[in-house]
Design an enzyme around this catalytic site. Sequence first.
Site, PDB file in Angstrom:
ATOM      1  N   ARG A  50       6.763   8.580  -8.744  1.00  0.00           N
ATOM      2  CA  ARG A  50       7.413   7.847  -7.653  1.00  0.00           C
ATOM      3  C   ARG A  50       7.995   6.553  -8.228  1.00  0.00           C
ATOM      4  O   ARG A  50       7.739   6.201  -9.373  1.00  0.00           O
ATOM      5  CB  ARG A  50       6.438   7.574  -6.504  1.00  0.00           C
ATOM      6  CG  ARG A  50       5.093   7.149  -7.031  1.00  0.00           C
ATOM      7  CD  ARG A  50       4.439   5.988  -6.399  1.00  0.00           C
ATOM      8  NE  ARG A  50       5.300   4.880  -6.176  1.00  0.00           N
ATOM      9  CZ  ARG A  50       5.508   3.900  -7.060  1.00  0.00           C
ATOM     10  NH1 ARG A  50       4.965   3.908  -8.273  1.00  0.00           N
ATOM     11  NH2 ARG A  50       6.291   2.884  -6.753  1.00  0.00           N
ATOM     12  N   GLY A  51       8.753   5.860  -7.369  1.00  0.00           N
ATOM     13  CA  GLY A  51       9.498   4.713  -7.883  1.00  0.00           C
ATOM     14  C   GLY A  51      10.887   5.224  -8.242  1.00  0.00           C
ATOM     15  O   GLY A  51      11.013   6.238  -8.939  1.00  0.00           O
ATOM     16  N   ALA A  52      11.905   4.546  -7.731  1.00  0.00           N
ATOM     17  CA  ALA A  52      13.259   5.107  -7.811  1.00  0.00           C
ATOM     18  C   ALA A  52      13.695   5.525  -9.231  1.00  0.00           C
ATOM     19  O   ALA A  52      14.080   6.685  -9.446  1.00  0.00           O
ATOM     20  CB  ALA A  52      14.248   4.131  -7.180  1.00  0.00           C
ATOM     21  N   GLN A 188       0.631   1.606  -2.509  1.00  0.00           N
ATOM     22  CA  GLN A 188       1.065   1.499  -3.915  1.00  0.00           C
ATOM     23  C   GLN A 188       0.664   0.162  -4.536  1.00  0.00           C
ATOM     24  O   GLN A 188       0.421   0.078  -5.737  1.00  0.00           O
ATOM     25  CB  GLN A 188       2.600   1.668  -4.023  1.00  0.00           C
ATOM     26  CG  GLN A 188       3.110   3.061  -3.726  1.00  0.00           C
ATOM     27  CD  GLN A 188       3.512   3.210  -2.271  1.00  0.00           C
ATOM     28  OE1 GLN A 188       2.940   2.575  -1.389  1.00  0.00           O
ATOM     29  NE2 GLN A 188       4.493   4.063  -2.004  1.00  0.00           N
ATOM     30  N   ASP A 229      15.262   0.675  -3.764  1.00  0.00           N
ATOM     31  CA  ASP A 229      15.493   2.121  -3.867  1.00  0.00           C
ATOM     32  C   ASP A 229      16.972   2.470  -3.736  1.00  0.00           C
ATOM     33  O   ASP A 229      17.419   3.509  -4.231  1.00  0.00           O
ATOM     34  CB  ASP A 229      14.674   2.868  -2.823  1.00  0.00           C
ATOM     35  CG  ASP A 229      13.218   2.909  -3.261  1.00  0.00           C
ATOM     36  OD1 ASP A 229      12.523   1.897  -3.095  1.00  0.00           O
ATOM     37  OD2 ASP A 229      12.811   3.930  -3.842  1.00  0.00           O
ATOM     38  N   LYS A 240      10.789  -0.327  -0.180  1.00  0.00           N
ATOM     39  CA  LYS A 240       9.575   0.110   0.524  1.00  0.00           C
ATOM     40  C   LYS A 240       9.407  -0.614   1.854  1.00  0.00           C
ATOM     41  O   LYS A 240       9.592  -1.822   1.941  1.00  0.00           O
ATOM     42  CB  LYS A 240       8.371  -0.140  -0.393  1.00  0.00           C
ATOM     43  CG  LYS A 240       7.023   0.234   0.162  1.00  0.00           C
ATOM     44  CD  LYS A 240       6.953   1.652   0.662  1.00  0.00           C
ATOM     45  CE  LYS A 240       7.385   2.681  -0.368  1.00  0.00           C
ATOM     46  NZ  LYS A 240       7.624   4.021   0.204  1.00  0.00           N
TER      47      LYS A 240
END
Length: 345
Positions: A50-52, A188, A229, A240
């Site tokens: 995860r994480g752009a 997160q 993102d 987020k």
Amino acid sequence: VTDYAPYEAVSWDGGVLRLLDQTLLPQRVEYCDISTLDQAIEAITSMRVRGAPAIGVAAAYALAIIARDGDATATKRAATALAEARPTAVNLRWAVDRVLQRAEADSAPDAALGEAKCIHEEQREADRQMAQFGASLVVPESTLLTHCNTGPLATAGGHGTALGVVIEAHRQGLVAGVLVDETRPRLQGARLTTWELHQHGVPHRLIADSSAAGLMAQGRVDAVFTGADRIAANGDTANKVGTYALAVIAAHHEVAFHIVAPLSTIDPATPDGDAIPIEQRDPSELLAIDGHALAAEGTEALNPAFDVTPAPLIASIVTERGVLRPPFAASIAEALAAPALAGGG
Ligand code: MRU
């Protein structure tokens, strides 16, 4: 292992795509190997990766695995499926498009893999540059506040975006402490950011998301750094969920609010924040934690995973080509038109 983080979110190892399974952190550091399209899509949607930028790098390698078979129709179909796995993070679509175009233009079996490796290497270089540029915004003895997870785990580039800046500023002796939003509902911040700051020896404290306003009112926050993102052409920024609230309260308390993101997060085809698709995730993420119910049985929940911070609330956007300042429509256009970084593709 990179020059900076003693772990790698995404790696290509002897023909295998390996992901650090982020759903298991901070309790366990375990890796999973990906060799099929279904495994890749499951890993992205369930947020093992995860994480752009990190999902962009992972999807690039996943598509290269499919492209190796030389079936153009299957490769195109896989590209569409991967790009749709998470709709807000534009790096995903951007990386998949690059690998697809390369596969379509060059029938050599490893052409797509070469492009994926290039995207990964560019991310490493972008991470290095963002950390340096961003640290220049930090004044000595700062208490920095951050949201979600934006470290090496979120970019696969060795440093991260906003957390890369925080870690670099700490290395330069500028950071008194870091306040880490726990980041409901997937936590997160609590699960990943505290783990990463611990790995890097950065002093930090976890806070409930809702305590940020009170802490700012007491003068206990000097600057906010978050990732992104998707950044629209006018600077409106999706990140987020909870980021917009932070930006509003930072403006109210005259605390500088900075975004850190590589140029691959900027989507010039998205004119403004209204045009950014917001991923709606399963209500179960809000209604239970690790299988334990939090709300009365039958409760319905609304779970947008991102929100949009309007450009006027943002002091600067830190990219690998420098610190962009308002008016962002002009500074973004100029940064996108500048020549690629050395080593870039
Ligand atoms: O849903 P996630 O965990 O993938 O969301 C991640 C974020 O919102 C990050 O802040 C963002 O990807 C930018 S940092 C690399």
